[in-house]
Design a protein around this motif. Structure first.
Motif, short mmCIF file in Angstrom:
data_model
loop_
_atom_site.label_atom_id
_atom_site.label_comp_id
_atom_site.label_asym_id
_atom_site.label_seq_id
_atom_site.Cartn_x
_atom_site.Cartn_y
_atom_site.Cartn_z
N GLY A 187 47.37 29.18 28.36
CA GLY A 187 46.43 29.85 29.27
C GLY A 187 46.66 31.35 29.30
N GLU A 188 47.91 31.77 29.41
CA GLU A 188 48.22 33.20 29.45
C GLU A 188 47.86 33.88 28.14
N LYS A 189 48.15 33.19 27.04
CA LYS A 189 47.82 33.76 25.73
C LYS A 189 46.32 33.98 25.59
N ARG A 190 45.54 32.99 26.05
CA ARG A 190 44.08 33.10 25.98
C ARG A 190 43.57 34.23 26.88
N GLN A 191 44.16 34.34 28.07
CA GLN A 191 43.73 35.37 29.01
C GLN A 191 44.10 36.77 28.52
N VAL A 192 45.31 36.91 28.00
CA VAL A 192 45.73 38.21 27.49
C VAL A 192 44.87 38.62 26.29
N LYS A 193 44.54 37.66 25.44
CA LYS A 193 43.71 37.94 24.27
C LYS A 193 42.33 38.44 24.69
N ARG A 194 41.74 37.81 25.70
CA ARG A 194 40.42 38.23 26.18
C ARG A 194 40.48 39.62 26.79
N TYR A 250 30.77 47.40 27.94
CA TYR A 250 31.46 46.11 27.77
C TYR A 250 32.05 45.65 29.11
N ARG A 251 31.86 44.38 29.42
CA ARG A 251 32.44 43.80 30.62
C ARG A 251 33.21 42.54 30.24
N ILE A 252 34.44 42.40 30.73
CA ILE A 252 35.27 41.22 30.46
C ILE A 252 34.91 40.13 31.46
N GLN A 253 34.63 38.95 30.95
CA GLN A 253 34.28 37.83 31.82
C GLN A 253 35.54 37.28 32.50
N PRO A 254 35.51 37.09 33.81
CA PRO A 254 36.68 36.53 34.50
C PRO A 254 36.90 35.07 34.11
N PHE A 255 38.08 34.56 34.33
CA PHE A 255 38.42 33.19 33.96
C PHE A 255 38.06 32.18 35.05
N HIS A 256 38.03 32.63 36.27
CA HIS A 256 37.79 31.72 37.39
C HIS A 256 36.62 32.25 38.21
N ARG A 257 35.42 31.87 37.84
CA ARG A 257 34.24 32.35 38.55
C ARG A 257 34.07 31.66 39.89
N PHE A 258 34.40 30.40 39.95
CA PHE A 258 34.18 29.62 41.16
C PHE A 258 35.48 29.20 41.82
N ASN A 298 43.26 34.70 40.03
CA ASN A 298 44.68 34.85 39.75
C ASN A 298 44.92 36.30 39.34
N GLN A 299 46.15 36.62 38.96
CA GLN A 299 46.48 38.01 38.68
C GLN A 299 45.70 38.56 37.48
N TYR A 300 45.36 37.69 36.52
CA TYR A 300 44.60 38.15 35.36
C TYR A 300 43.16 38.49 35.75
N ASP A 301 42.58 37.72 36.66
CA ASP A 301 41.24 38.03 37.13
C ASP A 301 41.23 39.36 37.88
N GLU A 302 42.32 39.67 38.59
CA GLU A 302 42.42 40.95 39.28
C GLU A 302 42.47 42.09 38.26
N ILE A 303 43.23 41.90 37.19
CA ILE A 303 43.30 42.92 36.13
C ILE A 303 41.92 43.11 35.50
N ILE A 304 41.23 42.00 35.23
CA ILE A 304 39.89 42.07 34.63
C ILE A 304 38.93 42.80 35.56
N ASP A 305 39.00 42.49 36.86
CA ASP A 305 38.13 43.15 37.83
C ASP A 305 38.37 44.66 37.85
N GLY A 306 39.66 45.05 37.79
CA GLY A 306 39.99 46.48 37.76
C GLY A 306 39.49 47.17 36.50
#
Length: 351
Positions: A74-81, A96-104, A108-116
């Protein structure tokens, strides 16, 4: 932020419940295996105890291995995206916009990084648009007077021109040179204000006298245009601020009122005060501001007249806004298209 924190708390609770259930299942199975068959000798109990311990260790290992594998993948996939998005933005694709992993689900911390990162990309895209608009508008504002100057210079080369015609062309050249000089001066001044290279030189001064002086400088222009000027300026209003910077504000606001008010219209300047602040209103019965333009009138180079038929470079109100901000004041506008505008400036007296 509070909503996001609640989501994270919910996710932690869900993970804790999941871990608790897994442990319960392991222990339950182990106890069933241990007590299976009650008539056991001491040797059988020892054997069953070792077998149960082995089962507990094996099942625990499976659960831990499964959790580690899931987390790693999961972390590898998230970091890659995330890295793919960062690479695209670094190369200049600010749309370009990165799609979050948990829309509904909870963030998690990766979604926070993506949002930033997405917020940063949005700001960069906005800045890039403003930069493109800035270059386009500067090019237009420089090209028009330069073309006029060039054309009149070519005409002046004609030896058959009379002295009166030469003087007329020279007057137009000087007018356009002054326009270029004002444009460059305003660009430099605005840049210094935004980069905090100009600081207000605050001192106690008579605001009434400064506003009256600015107003009187436009009376002749009003008479030429057939506009009726009026002023209601309270005497001896003293404030602590930078008088020279504020003169830029009054000259721009009154100048705009005169510029956009047709023949037969009216402009007025009102100065009021109370114990804590002063209020300056510049009103006109001019063309007004379209509702669609209200959100942009203080932007650099923004002009409601996109045809550029009205003289101006769209920097005046940007300067006004910035000067009022560094003077710790407020500016507001109320306008209706075809009926006129009212600009109000509020400043602390500071004395």
């Amino acid at each position: 932020m509070k909503k996001r924190a609640r989501k994270q708390l919910v996710r932690v609770v869900i993970n804790a419940i999941g871990s608790f259930l897994c442990c319960s299942i392991v222990l339950g199975i182990s106890m069933i295996l241990f007590f299976y068959g009650l008539n056991m000798t001491e040797e059988m109990i020892r054997h069953r105890a070792m077998l149960t311990l082995s089962n507990i260790l094996f099942l625990s290992f499976l659960f831990v291995a499964q959790d580690l594998l899931r987390s790693w993948l999961g972390e590898k996939r998230q970091v890659k995206r995330i890295m793919k998005g960062v690479d695209a933005i670094t190369k200049g694709d600010f749309s370009y916009r990165i799609q979050p992993f948990h829309r509904f689900e909870p963030f998690n911390q990766y979604d926070e990084i993506i949002d930033g990162i997405n917020k940063m990309a949005k700001e960069l895209e906005s800045s890039e648009t403003m930069k493109s608009d800035f270059i386009s508008n500067v090019s237009h504002e420089l090209k028009t007077p330069l073309s006029t100057i060039s054309a009149y210079c070519e005409i002046l080369q004609d030896p058959s021109l009379s002295q009166e015609e030469r003087n007329e062309r020279i007057s137009m050249i000087l007018k356009n040179v002054k326009k270029l000089s004002n444009l460059i001066s305003n660009i430099l001044k605005l840049n210094k204000l935004e980069n905090q290279e100009i600081y207000p030189e605050k001192k106690l001064f008579d605001l009434s006298a400064r506003i009256a002086s600015s107003f009187l400088s436009f009376v002749d222009i009003c008479e030429e245009k057939g506009i009726m000027p009026s002023a209601s300026v309270k005497d001896d209003v003293m404030i602590v601020s930078d008088p020279d910077l504020l003169d830029v504000v009054w000259n721009n606001l009154i100048g705009n009122a005169v510029k956009f008010t047709p023949k037969g219209g009216r402009i007025s300047v009102v100065l009021e005060e109370d114990q804590e602040e002063v209020r300056v209103r510049v009103e006109d019965t001019g063309v007004g501001i379209p509702e669609s333009a209200m959100a942009h009138i203080f932007d650099r180079f923004y002009q409601g007249d996109t045809s550029h038929q009205t003289e101006g470079n769209g920097l005046g109100l940007s300067l006004v806004k910035r000067i009022i901000e560094i003077s710790e004041g407020e500016i507001s506008v109320d306008s209706k298209e075809g009926k006129g505008s009212v600009f109000e400036v509020k400043l602390k007296k500071g004395c």
